[in-house]
Design a protein around this motif. Structure first.
Motif, PDB file in Angstrom:
ATOM      1  N   SER A 246       0.826  -1.208   0.000  1.00  8.01           N
ATOM      2  CA  SER A 246       0.000   0.000   0.000  1.00  8.01           C
ATOM      3  C   SER A 246       0.859   1.257   0.000  1.00  8.01           C
ATOM      4  N   LEU A 247       1.992   1.216   0.690  1.00  8.33           N
ATOM      5  CA  LEU A 247       2.892   2.372   0.711  1.00  8.33           C
ATOM      6  C   LEU A 247       3.586   2.560  -0.632  1.00  8.33           C
ATOM      7  N   ILE A 248       3.944   1.458  -1.255  1.00  8.31           N
ATOM      8  CA  ILE A 248       4.562   1.528  -2.582  1.00  8.31           C
ATOM      9  C   ILE A 248       3.567   2.097  -3.591  1.00  8.31           C
ATOM     10  N   ALA A 249       2.303   1.732  -3.436  1.00  7.20           N
ATOM     11  CA  ALA A 249       1.284   2.182  -4.392  1.00  7.20           C
ATOM     12  C   ALA A 249       1.155   3.703  -4.414  1.00  7.20           C
ATOM     13  N   ILE A 250       1.426   4.358  -3.280  1.00  7.43           N
ATOM     14  CA  ILE A 250       1.328   5.821  -3.259  1.00  7.43           C
ATOM     15  C   ILE A 250       2.663   6.487  -3.545  1.00  7.43           C
ATOM     16  N   SER A 251       3.701   5.671  -3.806  1.00  2.00           N
ATOM     17  CA  SER A 251       5.055   6.218  -3.947  1.00  2.00           C
ATOM     18  C   SER A 251       5.674   6.010  -5.315  1.00  2.00           C
ATOM     19  N   ILE A 252       5.274   4.946  -6.010  1.00  2.00           N
ATOM     20  CA  ILE A 252       5.952   4.565  -7.251  1.00  2.00           C
ATOM     21  C   ILE A 252       4.931   4.549  -8.387  1.00  2.00           C
ATOM     22  N   PRO A 253       5.181   5.317  -9.442  1.00  2.00           N
ATOM     23  CA  PRO A 253       4.150   5.513 -10.464  1.00  2.00           C
ATOM     24  C   PRO A 253       4.011   4.408 -11.493  1.00  2.00           C
ATOM     25  N   ASP A 254       5.060   3.621 -11.755  1.00  5.05           N
ATOM     26  CA  ASP A 254       4.991   2.689 -12.879  1.00  5.05           C
ATOM     27  C   ASP A 254       5.921   1.501 -12.669  1.00  5.05           C
ATOM     28  N   ASP A 255       5.911   0.570 -13.637  1.00  5.30           N
ATOM     29  CA  ASP A 255       6.713  -0.650 -13.513  1.00  5.30           C
ATOM     30  C   ASP A 255       8.211  -0.364 -13.504  1.00  5.30           C
ATOM     31  N   SER A 256       8.633   0.635 -14.278  1.00  2.00           N
ATOM     32  CA  SER A 256      10.069   0.943 -14.279  1.00  2.00           C
ATOM     33  C   SER A 256      10.505   1.454 -12.915  1.00  2.00           C
ATOM     34  N   GLY A 257       9.613   2.193 -12.258  1.00  2.14           N
ATOM     35  CA  GLY A 257       9.909   2.643 -10.907  1.00  2.14           C
ATOM     36  C   GLY A 257       9.976   1.485  -9.927  1.00  2.14           C
ATOM     37  N   MET A 258       9.099   0.492 -10.131  1.00  2.00           N
ATOM     38  CA  MET A 258       9.123  -0.680  -9.259  1.00  2.00           C
ATOM     39  C   MET A 258      10.437  -1.431  -9.388  1.00  2.00           C
ATOM     40  N   LEU A 259      10.928  -1.574 -10.600  1.00  2.00           N
ATOM     41  CA  LEU A 259      12.201  -2.271 -10.786  1.00  2.00           C
ATOM     42  C   LEU A 259      13.339  -1.492 -10.134  1.00  2.00           C
ATOM     43  N   ALA A 260      13.318  -0.182 -10.284  1.00  2.00           N
ATOM     44  CA  ALA A 260      14.350   0.638  -9.635  1.00  2.00           C
ATOM     45  C   ALA A 260      14.277   0.494  -8.119  1.00  2.00           C
ATOM     46  N   TYR A 261      13.067   0.412  -7.579  1.00  2.00           N
ATOM     47  CA  TYR A 261      12.888   0.222  -6.142  1.00  2.00           C
ATOM     48  C   TYR A 261      13.457  -1.126  -5.696  1.00  2.00           C
ATOM     49  N   HIS A 262      13.123  -2.200  -6.419  1.00  2.00           N
ATOM     50  CA  HIS A 262      13.630  -3.523  -6.049  1.00  2.00           C
ATOM     51  C   HIS A 262      15.162  -3.553  -6.095  1.00  2.00           C
ATOM     52  N   ARG A 263      15.734  -2.944  -7.120  1.00  2.00           N
ATOM     53  CA  ARG A 263      17.198  -2.918  -7.211  1.00  2.00           C
ATOM     54  C   ARG A 263      17.803  -2.137  -6.045  1.00  2.00           C
ATOM     55  N   ALA A 264      17.206  -0.992  -5.725  1.00  2.00           N
ATOM     56  CA  ALA A 264      17.730  -0.197  -4.608  1.00  2.00           C
ATOM     57  C   ALA A 264      17.599  -0.973  -3.302  1.00  2.00           C
ATOM     58  N   ALA A 265      16.507  -1.726  -3.147  1.00  2.00           N
ATOM     59  CA  ALA A 265      16.308  -2.502  -1.922  1.00  2.00           C
ATOM     60  C   ALA A 265      17.329  -3.626  -1.811  1.00  2.00           C
ATOM     61  N   VAL A 266      17.688  -4.249  -2.935  1.00  2.00           N
ATOM     62  CA  VAL A 266      18.734  -5.281  -2.910  1.00  2.00           C
ATOM     63  C   VAL A 266      20.041  -4.674  -2.417  1.00  2.00           C
ATOM     64  N   GLN A 267      20.447  -3.580  -3.044  1.00  2.00           N
ATOM     65  CA  GLN A 267      21.725  -2.971  -2.670  1.00  2.00           C
ATOM     66  C   GLN A 267      21.714  -2.510  -1.211  1.00  2.00           C
ATOM     67  N   ARG A 268      20.628  -1.862  -0.805  1.00  2.00           N
ATOM     68  CA  ARG A 268      20.562  -1.323   0.552  1.00  2.00           C
ATOM     69  C   ARG A 268      20.590  -2.432   1.597  1.00  2.00           C
ATOM     70  N   THR A 269      19.812  -3.483   1.398  1.00  2.00           N
ATOM     71  CA  THR A 269      19.767  -4.544   2.398  1.00  2.00           C
ATOM     72  C   THR A 269      21.091  -5.294   2.485  1.00  2.00           C
ATOM     73  N   ILE A 270      21.712  -5.562   1.348  1.00  2.00           N
ATOM     74  CA  ILE A 270      23.024  -6.216   1.373  1.00  2.00           C
ATOM     75  C   ILE A 270      24.034  -5.313   2.075  1.00  2.00           C
ATOM     76  N   LYS A 271      23.994  -4.024   1.765  1.00  2.00           N
ATOM     77  CA  LYS A 271      24.899  -3.075   2.404  1.00  2.00           C
ATOM     78  C   LYS A 271      24.701  -3.052   3.913  1.00  2.00           C
ATOM     79  N   VAL A 272      23.459  -3.019   4.360  1.00  2.00           N
ATOM     80  CA  VAL A 272      23.162  -2.912   5.782  1.00  2.00           C
ATOM     81  C   VAL A 272      23.668  -4.129   6.556  1.00  2.00           C
ATOM     82  N   VAL A 273      23.560  -5.314   5.967  1.00  2.00           N
ATOM     83  CA  VAL A 273      24.077  -6.515   6.620  1.00  2.00           C
ATOM     84  C   VAL A 273      25.562  -6.337   6.937  1.00  2.00           C
TER      85      VAL A 273
END
Length: 325
Positions: A246-273
């Motif tokens: 639901s939070l993503i739905a109000i934040s990301i406008p399209d599929d390309s944005g979703m892919l950018a979000y998933h990629r950023a989440a991969v990098q961020r979570t790996i970095k945080v570990v």
């Protein structure tokens, strides 16, 4: 004298506080996080408190940056602690006390009560993102490909490899290539201003919900468009899937944005570990319990990228001892 001895470098800090017109009635050292800075809550009498931040010599550049980023964020109506006084040469800064608990400390509450705070966080994220790029270019190195890869490499070297979580050579090569390509693609995304550590531990609920104050903003820099959003939803306090959606739905406008979000989440979570492991090695293990859910988030988002979707099933088994399922 016992009171003064609790202050950092009391021969400097006490006269400096007195010069600002403050008479310290009490001092309480605050629990540290993954930063070299030290914080103290000062009782100034008459029901007033303030936060004294102490920057050790090797961190004093961050003191001057904090002043710059405070001015930038205040001008964009991002609520940050007011600076009541600063002496960066001595590593001292006196700050408005926004409260004793962060959004992270609200974990365990019903998500119906937390969602408004996350929605407010997204509004603040947009204000930060819309700052002029030029305003932060000289403050900190950009989150470019090289820095993104370097952060992933730290986790690879100090956490994944020692625990044999990269697999045999063929799988390990494929995983590293996937992570490297994700960083490459992130560097090609539209660049915006990023807080850099925009997550629950740096957001303080106000007495009037759902307002929030933003902490630890001295690392403001240019980075990928959805980096801060990925940090908010995948670092330390993890919304359940339906809330995240639901939070993503109000934040990301399209599929390309979703892919950018998933990629950023991969990098961020790996970095945080890697960050949590690095600080544990330096004597602060307080975030080690967050590694399993963070690595689980990395696996989830990796499976939603073209670079990592074919690796998820292999890694699910390989990482099971850490993930606990």
């Amino acid at each position: 004298m016992a009171l003064l001895a609790q202050l950092p470098d009391p021969t400097v800090s006490h006269p400096w506080l007195a010069s600002l017109g403050y008479e310290v009635q009490g001092v309480r050292s605050l629990a540290g996080d993954v930063s070299p800075r030290r914080y103290f809550r000062l009782d100034l009498g008459y029901g007033k408190t303030a936060i004294l931040a102490y920057y050790p010599p090797d961190a004093r550049e961050a003191c001057t940056r904090f002043i710059s980023t405070t001015e930038l964020l205040q001008a964009s109506s991002v609520p940050v602690p007011a600076i009541l006084g600063s002496n960066c040469a001595a590593g001292l800064m006196l700050l408005e006390d926004l409260g004793s608990s962060t959004l992270f400390d609200r974990q365990g509450e019903a998500w119906d009560s937390l969602i408004p705070y996350f929605e407010e966080s997204i509004a603040l994220w947009r204000r930060i993102r819309d700052l002029p790029l030029q305003s932060v270019r000289d403050l900190n190195p950009a989150l470019d490909r090289d820095l993104l890869v370097a952060e992933v490499r730290q986790t690879w070297e100090i956490y994944l490899t020692p625990r044999q979580l990269t697999g045999e050579s063929r799988l390990g090569n494929a995983l590293w290539q996937a992570l490297e390509e994700i960083c490459e693609q992130l560097s090609k995304e539209p660049q915006v201003v990023c807080h850099r550590d925009f997550m629950a531990r740096n957001l303080v609920p106000h007495s009037t919900p759902p307002k929030l104050g933003v902490l630890d903003h001295q690392d403001l820099r240019v980075g990928p468009s959805f980096y801060d959003l990925a940090s908010l939803l995948n670092d330390s306090l993890f919304p359940p899937p339906e809330v995240e959606s639901s939070l993503i739905a109000i934040s990301i406008p399209d599929d390309s944005g979703m892919l950018a979000y998933h990629r950023a989440a991969v990098q961020r979570t790996i970095k945080v570990v890697g960050t949590f492991e690095a600080f544990a090695r330096r004597g602060n293990p307080s975030r080690l319990h967050l590694i399993p859910p963070t690595l689980g988030k990395a696996l989830y988002h990796l499976g939603r990228t073209p670079e990592g979707k074919d690796l998820r099933s292999f890694l699910s088994g390989l990482w099971r001892p850490v993930l606990g399922s």
